[in-house]
Scaffold this active site. Structure first.
Site, PDB file in Angstrom:
ATOM      1  N   PHE A   1      62.631  55.984  70.034  1.00  0.00           N
ATOM      2  CA  PHE A   1      61.838  55.148  70.945  1.00  0.00           C
ATOM      3  C   PHE A   1      62.699  54.006  71.475  1.00  0.00           C
ATOM      4  CE2 PHE A   1      58.643  51.519  71.153  1.00  0.00           C
ATOM      5  CZ  PHE A   1      58.380  51.739  72.502  1.00  0.00           C
TER       6      PHE A   1
ATOM      7  N   ASP B   1      58.971  61.311  64.081  1.00  0.00           N
ATOM      8  CA  ASP B   1      58.135  60.124  64.237  1.00  0.00           C
ATOM      9  C   ASP B   1      57.462  59.864  62.894  1.00  0.00           C
ATOM     10  OD1 ASP B   1      56.045  58.342  64.739  1.00  0.00           O
ATOM     11  OD2 ASP B   1      55.926  58.988  66.833  1.00  0.00           O
TER      12      ASP B   1
ATOM     13  N   TYR C   1      52.678  43.136  66.075  1.00  0.00           N
ATOM     14  CA  TYR C   1      53.901  43.187  65.263  1.00  0.00           C
ATOM     15  C   TYR C   1      53.717  42.350  63.996  1.00  0.00           C
ATOM     16  CZ  TYR C   1      58.989  42.788  64.350  1.00  0.00           C
ATOM     17  OH  TYR C   1      60.254  42.823  63.802  1.00  0.00           O
TER      18      TYR C   1
ATOM     19  N   LYS D   1      53.323  43.959  60.260  1.00  0.00           N
ATOM     20  CA  LYS D   1      54.381  43.735  59.260  1.00  0.00           C
ATOM     21  C   LYS D   1      53.760  43.096  58.005  1.00  0.00           C
ATOM     22  CE  LYS D   1      58.364  44.982  61.252  1.00  0.00           C
ATOM     23  NZ  LYS D   1      59.287  45.970  60.686  1.00  0.00           N
TER      24      LYS D   1
ATOM     25  N   ARG E   1      65.630  40.575  74.289  1.00  0.00           N
ATOM     26  CA  ARG E   1      65.798  39.482  73.323  1.00  0.00           C
ATOM     27  C   ARG E   1      66.745  38.444  73.890  1.00  0.00           C
ATOM     28  NH1 ARG E   1      65.999  42.688  67.495  1.00  0.00           N
ATOM     29  NH2 ARG E   1      66.589  44.502  68.677  1.00  0.00           N
TER      30      ARG E   1
END
Ligand code: NAD
Ligand code: UDP
Length: 400
Positions: free
Chosen positions: A94, A116, A203, A207, A244
């Site tokens: 991905f 995956d 996210y 996590k 980023r």
């Protein structure tokens, strides 16, 4: 008489045949030369690997790295391969790239599975580094439901595998579990300040739930787990358009495009070079410490300072411009690494300028790539000591 004639005829025949052969060879000299060249090309194309350490069956481990074709994962693959372990990468590409690990394809200790991890995986391993998850904000926000699935269902699958084969699992958690922290620097005992209902929550919260799953499996099923809370990491093989700050600023500076600061630039981050992270992950995996541990570099900068630093290192004339702030952007971030220092005897070694210079060199080459067959391959330091390194024709970046 007959006998003499026979010998004469034979001699004449031999001379004719010889002349014919010489003529044939002369006529085909070009073809023979072309064939020789092809053989040489094929030999040169044959994959050469760096020398890996030999480990006996007692010391050699079978290690699964999920997300091993990504930025961090590929550096971990290099290190564990060089150490002589058997490494299996499971990745769905991905955000990862085959190119990051293609130098190992075909090696007897290496295996790549296009998989995956939201689907179960049945293999035999001793250790699992569970890294599969998009990591940059634009990537994890691109398909937030998938981000939640990979960190929740994917982590359950990996913990299930660890339980079945009694493997130790290291989970790549993140400083994002601290959200927009009100405690500074962040210690592992801080519970965080996370918005459960915002663009970053897919996210941050997934996590966090993955950490909770690790804890539950350890407690209920006796699984051996390790949790690395990774802080901002940078280095060669970062994706060009992962959005980023490190890749954005370097690419903007290299192309003399405006360097875009989101907000006023007073927010802070602490950046660690990827080889330091790899040292920390391996040390944590092989330690006796099973609670979450920060792995990051405490050297803290405002994003504004960071923009000017990169501009100077690149030697660019790019303007620095300010854009709207992004929602829920943490205002400050810096790890407290007391635990890692005392338990792992680990601390980052690479200075920011040194790490940035290597990353800038990598991106400079990345911009030069104009066609598919061209390679911008990064090989780490250790390979310089390998006997095969000179034969690796694709090398552009060798870390110095
Ligand atoms: P990356 O995007 O370069 O690598 C992630 C890898 O996971 C990619 O190869 C991707 O293809 C793979 N992947 C994603 N979804 C998958 C799925 N469903 N099945 C199989 N593979 C899948 O990111 P990275 O920077 O290398 O980060 C690696 C890990 O470290 C991530 O878990 C991330 O959350 C964590 N982390 C990274 C940083 C950082 O600064 N790089 C900081 C904190 C935490
Ligand atoms: N940032 C920025 N300009 C960019 C990309 C990022 O100012 O082009 C800022 C971003 O708002 C954040 C910091 O840089 O404050 C680090 O962002 P990144 O996406 O690298 O990682 P984060 O730490 O937010 O997960």
């Amino acid at each position: 008489m007959i006998y003499k004639n026979y010998n004469d005829i034979l001699s004449i025949l031999i001379i004719f045949t010889f002349i014919n052969i010489v003529q044939i060879i002369n006529g085909h000299e070009d073809k023979i030369l072309a064939l020789e060249k092809r053989i040489q090309d094929l030999e040169a194309r044959q994959q050469q690997y760096p020398e890996v350490t030999f480990l006996t069956y007692k010391d050699r481990k079978r290690i699964l790295i999920t997300g091993g074709a990504g930025f961090v994962g590929s550096h971990l693959v290099d290190r564990l391969m060089l150490q002589g372990h058997e490494v299996i990468v499971a990745d769905n590409f991905f955000t990862g790239r085959k190119r990051n690990i293609e130098h190992w394809i075909g090696h007897e200790n290496f295996e790549l599975i296009n998989h995956d991890i939201v689907n179960p995986l049945f293999i035999e391993v001793d250790q699992i580094y569970h890294l599969a998850s998009p990591a940059s904000p634009p990537h994890y926000m691109y398909n937030p439901v998938k981000t939640i699935k990979v960190n929740s269902i994917g982590t359950i699958n990996m913990l299930g595998l660890a339980r079945r084969v009694r493997a130790r699992l290291l989970f790549a958690s993140t400083s994002e579990v601290y959200g927009d922290p009100e405690v500074h620097p962040q210690k592992e005992t801080y519970f965080g300040n996370v918005n459960p209902f915002g663009p970053r929550s897919c996210y941050d919260e997934s996590k966090r739930v993955a950490e909770a799953m690790c804890y539950a499996y350890a407690k209920q099923e006796g699984i051996s787990i390790r949790i690395a809370r990774i802080f901002n990491t940078y280095g060669p093989r970062m994706h060009m358009n992962d959005g980023r700050v490190v890749s954005n600023f370097i690419l903007q500076a290299l192309q003399n495009e405006p360097i875009t600061i989101y907000g006023n630039g007073k927010q802070t981050r602490s950046f660690q070079y990827v080889s330091d992270l790899v040292d920390g992950l391996i040390a944590l995996m092989n330690s006796n410490y099973s609670m979450p541990m920060n792995i990051g570099n405490p050297d803290e900068y405002t994003i504004e300072q960071f923009a000017f630093k990169i501009r100077d290192l690149v030697g660019s004339q790019a303007k620095v411009i300010y854009r709207d702030p992004v929602i829920d952007d943490p205002k400050q971030r810096r790890p407290d690494i007391t635990l890692a220092k005392s338990w792992l005897n680990w601390e980052p070694k690479v200075l920011l300028n040194d790490g940035l210079n290597k990353t800038i060199a990598y991106f400079r080459n990345e911009l030069l790539v104009k066609q598919h067959s061209e390679r911008n391959v990064f090989f780490p330091n250790e390979w310089l000591h390998s006997s095969n390194v000179n034969t690796m024709k694709t090398t552009k970046n060798i870390e110095l």
